[in-house]
Every structure is written in structure tokens, then in C-alpha cells.
Design an enzyme around this catalytic site. Structure first.
Site, PDB file in Angstrom:
ATOM      1  N   PRO A 245       0.833  -1.211   0.000  1.00  0.00           N
ATOM      2  CA  PRO A 245       0.000   0.000   0.000  1.00  0.00           C
ATOM      3  C   PRO A 245       0.862   1.254   0.000  1.00  0.00           C
ATOM      4  O   PRO A 245       1.851   1.343   0.734  1.00  0.00           O
ATOM      5  CB  PRO A 245      -0.817  -0.144   1.290  1.00  0.00           C
ATOM      6  CG  PRO A 245       0.000  -1.042   2.165  1.00  0.00           C
ATOM      7  CD  PRO A 245       0.700  -1.986   1.246  1.00  0.00           C
TER       8      PRO A 245
ATOM      9  N   HIS B  83       9.245   0.335   6.968  1.00  0.00           N
ATOM     10  CA  HIS B  83       8.590   1.396   6.194  1.00  0.00           C
ATOM     11  C   HIS B  83       9.492   1.912   5.067  1.00  0.00           C
ATOM     12  O   HIS B  83       9.525   3.100   4.759  1.00  0.00           O
ATOM     13  CB  HIS B  83       8.169   2.558   7.091  1.00  0.00           C
ATOM     14  CG  HIS B  83       6.910   3.239   6.629  1.00  0.00           C
ATOM     15  ND1 HIS B  83       5.661   2.904   7.097  1.00  0.00           N
ATOM     16  CD2 HIS B  83       6.700   4.210   5.714  1.00  0.00           C
ATOM     17  CE1 HIS B  83       4.751   3.650   6.504  1.00  0.00           C
ATOM     18  NE2 HIS B  83       5.356   4.453   5.663  1.00  0.00           N
TER      19      HIS B  83
ATOM     20  N   ARG C 173      14.323  -5.626  -4.750  1.00  0.00           N
ATOM     21  CA  ARG C 173      14.492  -5.013  -6.061  1.00  0.00           C
ATOM     22  C   ARG C 173      14.418  -6.028  -7.203  1.00  0.00           C
ATOM     23  O   ARG C 173      14.107  -5.676  -8.317  1.00  0.00           O
ATOM     24  CB  ARG C 173      15.848  -4.279  -6.132  1.00  0.00           C
ATOM     25  CG  ARG C 173      15.939  -3.059  -5.228  1.00  0.00           C
ATOM     26  CD  ARG C 173      14.952  -1.989  -5.625  1.00  0.00           C
ATOM     27  NE  ARG C 173      15.046  -0.813  -4.786  1.00  0.00           N
ATOM     28  CZ  ARG C 173      14.317  -0.619  -3.684  1.00  0.00           C
ATOM     29  NH1 ARG C 173      13.457  -1.549  -3.302  1.00  0.00           N
ATOM     30  NH2 ARG C 173      14.443   0.467  -2.962  1.00  0.00           N
TER      31      ARG C 173
ATOM     32  N   GLY D 206      10.704  -4.163   2.036  1.00  0.00           N
ATOM     33  CA  GLY D 206      11.876  -3.342   2.310  1.00  0.00           C
ATOM     34  C   GLY D 206      13.131  -3.869   1.656  1.00  0.00           C
ATOM     35  O   GLY D 206      13.634  -4.918   2.046  1.00  0.00           O
ATOM     36  N   GLY D 207      13.614  -3.163   0.634  1.00  0.00           N
ATOM     37  CA  GLY D 207      14.861  -3.530  -0.024  1.00  0.00           C
ATOM     38  C   GLY D 207      14.717  -4.497  -1.174  1.00  0.00           C
ATOM     39  O   GLY D 207      15.725  -4.860  -1.789  1.00  0.00           O
TER      40      GLY D 207
ATOM     41  N   LYS E 284       1.710  -4.298  10.607  1.00  0.00           N
ATOM     42  CA  LYS E 284       2.797  -3.887   9.719  1.00  0.00           C
ATOM     43  C   LYS E 284       3.762  -2.968  10.460  1.00  0.00           C
ATOM     44  O   LYS E 284       3.343  -2.031  11.145  1.00  0.00           O
ATOM     45  CB  LYS E 284       2.240  -3.171   8.485  1.00  0.00           C
ATOM     46  CG  LYS E 284       3.268  -2.744   7.457  1.00  0.00           C
ATOM     47  CD  LYS E 284       2.560  -2.136   6.247  1.00  0.00           C
ATOM     48  CE  LYS E 284       3.553  -1.736   5.162  1.00  0.00           C
ATOM     49  NZ  LYS E 284       4.379  -0.582   5.565  1.00  0.00           N
TER      50      LYS E 284
ATOM     51  N   ALA F 220       0.514   5.718  -0.476  1.00  0.00           N
ATOM     52  CA  ALA F 220      -0.399   6.863  -0.515  1.00  0.00           C
ATOM     53  C   ALA F 220      -0.299   7.604  -1.845  1.00  0.00           C
ATOM     54  O   ALA F 220       0.756   7.657  -2.470  1.00  0.00           O
ATOM     55  CB  ALA F 220      -0.083   7.816   0.637  1.00  0.00           C
TER      56      ALA F 220
END
Length: 514
Positions: free
Chosen positions: A124, A338, A373, A370-371, A314, A126
Site C-alpha cells: 500500500p 517502512h 528489487r 523493504g529492499g 505492519k 499513498a
């Protein structure tokens, strides 16, 4: 003057939108060409940088403070080695009909009680329409095509109904609350709604009811944003939502014609799920007023009971918090920092994933973000105990680079890169973690690696010093045994010109016939 420009935008937008069929293909020529040539997330990121407004890309790309947590989250995956198997017997295909003994490589799994075709999904985020006019609807459409779960932010710029239509209908339960006895036909992948730690419980009840009515099966409580991270890149670029039409932002808009044309020819977006009287430019003050820093475990238990269905917590990075989350009623623990955007020097999520899995046991669902790729990063997370992996920046880069087409390219790249890793590491498929497949670099190798690098640097420096000091002398006083031979600097290489270096030949050069 700057205050009057937004009103002028609203006045001119309906007229400018009529020119969209003529102008949009022109301003999108270069962005589409760059995106078509992109082969990985790094390339898509460059496409997003080129197309988006400077402040928009800065907001998307930046982390907190000195961005140490952001960099370490990325580097933590690179520090993990894959100790893969050979002759694993898995076929990189969805069908094994062509091979009598091959096992089908199945990447499907179950998230929040529903089947998904892929073990990763879009996290998610914003305000998707600030990156591209297609916004969350484009992301939900790609998720539906790939059979992925979709997670919607509280600060979405699209409504629940718009997301439900793009992601395959509502399929809501008949009752007002979820019940374990109610079964949902697996007609589409699950949807989850992300919620912050709001202060107003009446508003929480109201928005949860709207999410249930739109067919959202799961709830995500983001617990690591009771304050806003110090994102210095936003201060440098003068980031505001929406643009404040300062001279700096106008200059940035002129340098991003495709993004600017989207902005001018579409109605100014708002955050569609919060108070409709709150404009986008005053959302920060609204959030600060609504966020409840005193939100604790008792409030979390109330939220779980109020929702009545699967709930994920989360922002967990500690095993003791993960254990307490399960005791409070959370069915899923979401390991996340985050994206390195909130607390500087926060631990990389992949580093704490194994310890959290050991504490919560095999029955609690774990999600990591997170991280991530590349597809091989997803395989590493699955091997270390994750049931699902959320990607953030990769798909947002795609959205900023080209809307739905960019999101599709970012997600298809992950899907394409996963099979080679999973074929050789069969235990990295969902629900079958195997930490021995994914190990950090050996500490014993570090001194050797550092020593080799230092030795290489010293040798390079010695060679450079020798070329500076010795080459002039050898040109003035050539050795008798080397007369008539080509030197390194003077020997031309075909196609590179006479200034290119080459190895010295061991025999005199062949004389020219001319």
C-alpha cells in the site's frame, strides 16, 4: 498570484482535457521509448526520474535523514548468498505434460486465506495519482491480471468501488462482519485495506464498514507511522501536495512535460477515503490531528475484534513484538521498516526475518517488505521464512514512468526473475522455507576480500607511478633489445584509435606494403 493559479487550473482543466488525444501522444513519445528499453528496476527508476516532476520523484525515491536505513535494506539482500541445489528436478514451466518425471514449478500460495498466483504483491502506498493520472486503478488492474493480492492505502486517491471494479468485483460476505464459517469462492485474489493508528474510533468503524462492503477481506494496521519521518529530500525539492505553483515547482513542471500535461488535464486529486472536506494540500495537518501516538496493544486488540477477519500488523522488526502481536489477535506479522522512510538506521527487515519466524512458529503468516528489487530477492525472503513479499518502490517507479504499462513491466520482471532462483532452490517456494539455502557472506572471508582489494589498489598505484616516472625515461633511452618494437601506448587497437592501450607484441610489427 500563486494562490490564484489553482483556481485557474480548475477553470482551464475541462478545456485542456479536450486536447488530450492530440497532445498526450506527443509528450509521451520519449517516456514510452525509454520505458520500452528498460530491462530492470534500475532502468525503470531512471525512466521515472526522467518523466516525473523533480519533487514527485524525490518524494518517491528518498528515505529518512541520511538514508542509511534505505541503503542498508537494499544492501542486506546483496549480502546473502544462495547455496543452491543441483538436479532439483523442477521444470521452469507451469505445465509438466512434456516431461514424464518433471515436477511442476508452482509459485502460487495463500495469503489471508485466499489463493494467489504469485507470492509477491504491491505494498500500500499513498497518493498514487501524484505519480501518474491512472493511479491505484492501474496497479489494481495489473494485480488482477497477475493473480496477485492488492493492498490499498488509507490515503488512496481512488475509491473503494473503483478498486473493486479494477481488481475483479466485490465478493463481499453477506453479513456485516466476517465469520470463519463464511467461505469465499476463489474467483479472484484477496484485497487488503491498510489503516493507520487513528484517534477517532467512529471514523475507524465507518471506514472498515466501507472496506468490507467493497470486498476487502483483510486489514493491515500500520504501526510504525505515529510520526512522520524526517525526509530531507522533500525539503530540498520543496515538496507539497498538491503543487503550490511556486517558481521552483513551475520550473520543475516545465522540465517534465508528460507529467505536467497529465496534471493539467485531469481534475485535482483528493484523498478519496478520508474526510471529503479535507483537501489534498491540508492533508498533513489532518493526519497529525488524527494519528494517535498513544495507540497501544489494547487498542490493537480492539481493532482486531472490530474487524473480525484476518489482520496484519505492519512495521514489526523485533521478535518479542511479533510474539505479542500474535497474542493480541493478529493473524499476520508484516516485517517492515517502512522502506527506510521513517526511522533512520532501522534494521533491514530481511536481517530479522529468520528470528521472527523462529518465535511465531510455522502457523503465523509472515510478510516482508523493504529492499526488494529483484525476483531473486523474493526467493531469498521465502527461503528465510516469509509467506509473502510486498514490493513498494519498484512498482511505484513503474507507475511514475508510464502508468499501467510501467507497473506491468515492473511486476512482470519480478515474475520472470523468480523461476531461475526457485528452480535451483526448490525450498524457496512458498510454505517451504529453508534458511540453509540463503546464508550471509562468511565472516572468515572478509579479511581475505579486504586484503585482496587493498593489494589490488596498491598494485594499481604502483603501476600508475611506474608509468609516470619510467615511461619518459624509456622513450629517451630505449633499451637496445626493444628497438623497433611497438610500445604499449603507441600500438593501435582496431576500432579504438591510436590512443587505446594494448598488450606489447612479442615480435616486431609487420611492415606496411605501401
Amino acid at each position: 498570484m500563486a494562490a490564484a493559479i489553482p483556481s485557474l487550473h480548475r477553470l482551464l482543466q475541462p478545456w485542456l482535457s479536450r486536447l488530450r488525444p492530440l497532445v498526450s501522444p506527443v509528450v509521451e513519445v520519449l517516456p514510452r521509448r525509454r520505458l520500452a528499453a528498460a530491462v530492470n528496476v534500475a532502468d525503470i527508476r531512471n525512466c521515472a526520474r526522467a518523466r516525473a516532476h523533480r519533487m514527485i520523484f524525490g518524494y518517491l525515491d528518498a528515505g529518512a535523514d541520511d538514508e542509511i536505513a534505505l541503503r542498508r535494506s537494499n544492501e542486506a539482500f546483496a549480502a546473502l548468498e544462495l547455496h543452491y541445489h543441483v538436479l532439483a528436478g523442477n521444470l521452469p514451466t507451469r505445465s509438466c505434460s512434456s516431461h514424464p518425471r518433471g515436477r511442476r514449478l508452482d509459485l502460487s500460495t495463500s495469503l489471508f486465506g485466499r489463493r494467489v498466483e504469485l507470492p509477491f504483491f504491491t505494498a500500500p502506498a499513498a497518493g498514487n495519482r501524484m505519480f501518474h493520472c491512472e493511479g491505484e486503478v492501474a496497479v489494481a488492474s495489473v494485480a488482477r491480471e497477475f493473480g496477485m493480492m492488492y493492498a490499498l492505502s488509507s490515503f488512496s486517491t481512488s475509491t473503494f468501488d473503483e478498486i473493486a471494479a479494477a481488481h475483479g468485483g466485490s465478493s463481499q460476505p453477506p453479513a456485516g462482519r466476517f465469520s470463519p464459517e463464511v467461505s469465499h469462492p476463489p474467483r479472484r485474489p484477496p484485497r487488503a485495506f491498510q489503516l493507520y493508528v487513528w484517534r477517532d474510533r467512529a471514523f475507524v468503524r465507518e471506514i472498515l464498514a466501507r472496506a468490507r462492503a467493497a470486498g476487502f477481506e483483510a486489514l493491515i494496521l500500520t504501526a510504525d507511522i505515529s510520526w512522520f519521518g524526517n525526509r530531507e529530500a522533500d525539503l530540498r525539492t520543496g515538496f507539497t501536495v498538491p503543487p503550490d505553483y511556486s517558481w521552483r515547482q513551475c520550473a520543475g513542471a516545465a522540465a517534465a512535460p508528460a507529467w505536467t500535461w497529465d496534471w493539467l488535464t485531469h481534475p485535482p486529486y483528493s484523498y478519496a477515503l478520508v474526510d471529503q472536506d479535507v483537501s489534498a494540500d491540508s492533508i498533513a495537518a489532518y493526519v497529525n490531528a488524527q494519528i494517535e501516538p498513544a495507540f497501544d496493544w489494547e487498542d490493537a486488540a480492539w481493532l482486531c475484534s472490530e474487524w473480525g477477519g484476518p489482520v496484519a500488523l505492519k512495521g514489526v522488526v523485533r521478535p518479542d513484538d511479533a510474539k505479542r502481536a500474535v497474542q493480541a489477535g493478529f493473524s499476520t506479522v508484516w516485517v517492515s521498516n517502512h522502506g527506510g522512510r521513517q526511522l533512520e538506521t532501522a534494521v533491514p527487515p530481511i536481517d530479522v526475518l529468520p528470528s521472527i519466524r523462529n518465535v511465531v512458529g510455522p502457523d503465523t503468516q509472515l510478510i516482508l517488505d523493504g529492499g526488494v528489487r529483484r525476483g531473486v530477492d523474493i526467493a531469498k525472503a521465502l527461503a528465510l521464512g516469509a509467506d509473502g513479499v510486498a514490493i513498494g518502490k519498484p512498482y511505484l517507479y513503474g507507475l511514475a514512468a508510464g502508468g499501467r504499462v510501467g507497473v506491468h513491466k515492473a511486476c512482470s520482471g519480478k515474475r520472470t526473475c523468480m523461476p531461475p532462483a526457485v528452480v535451483r532452490c526448490p525450498s524457496s517456494v512458498p510454505h517451504d522455507p529453508c534458511p540453509s539455502l540463503c546464508l550471509p557472506f562468511s565472516v572468515a572471508d572478509v579479511p581475505l576480500m579486504v586484503g585482496a582489494q587493498v593489494l589490488t589498489m596498491l598494485l594499481s598505484g604502483f603501476r600508475a607511478l611506474r608509468s609516470i616516472c619510467v615511461s619518459p625515461l624509456t622513450s629517451l633511452f630505449p633499451s637496445p633489445g626493444r628497438r623497433g618494437r611497438a610500445s604499449v601506448a603507441s600500438l593501435p587497437i582496431h576500432g579504438m584509435g591510436s590512443s587505446a592501450n594494448a598488450y606489447t607484441t612479442s615480435s616486431p610489427p609487420v611492415p606496411s606494403n605501401s
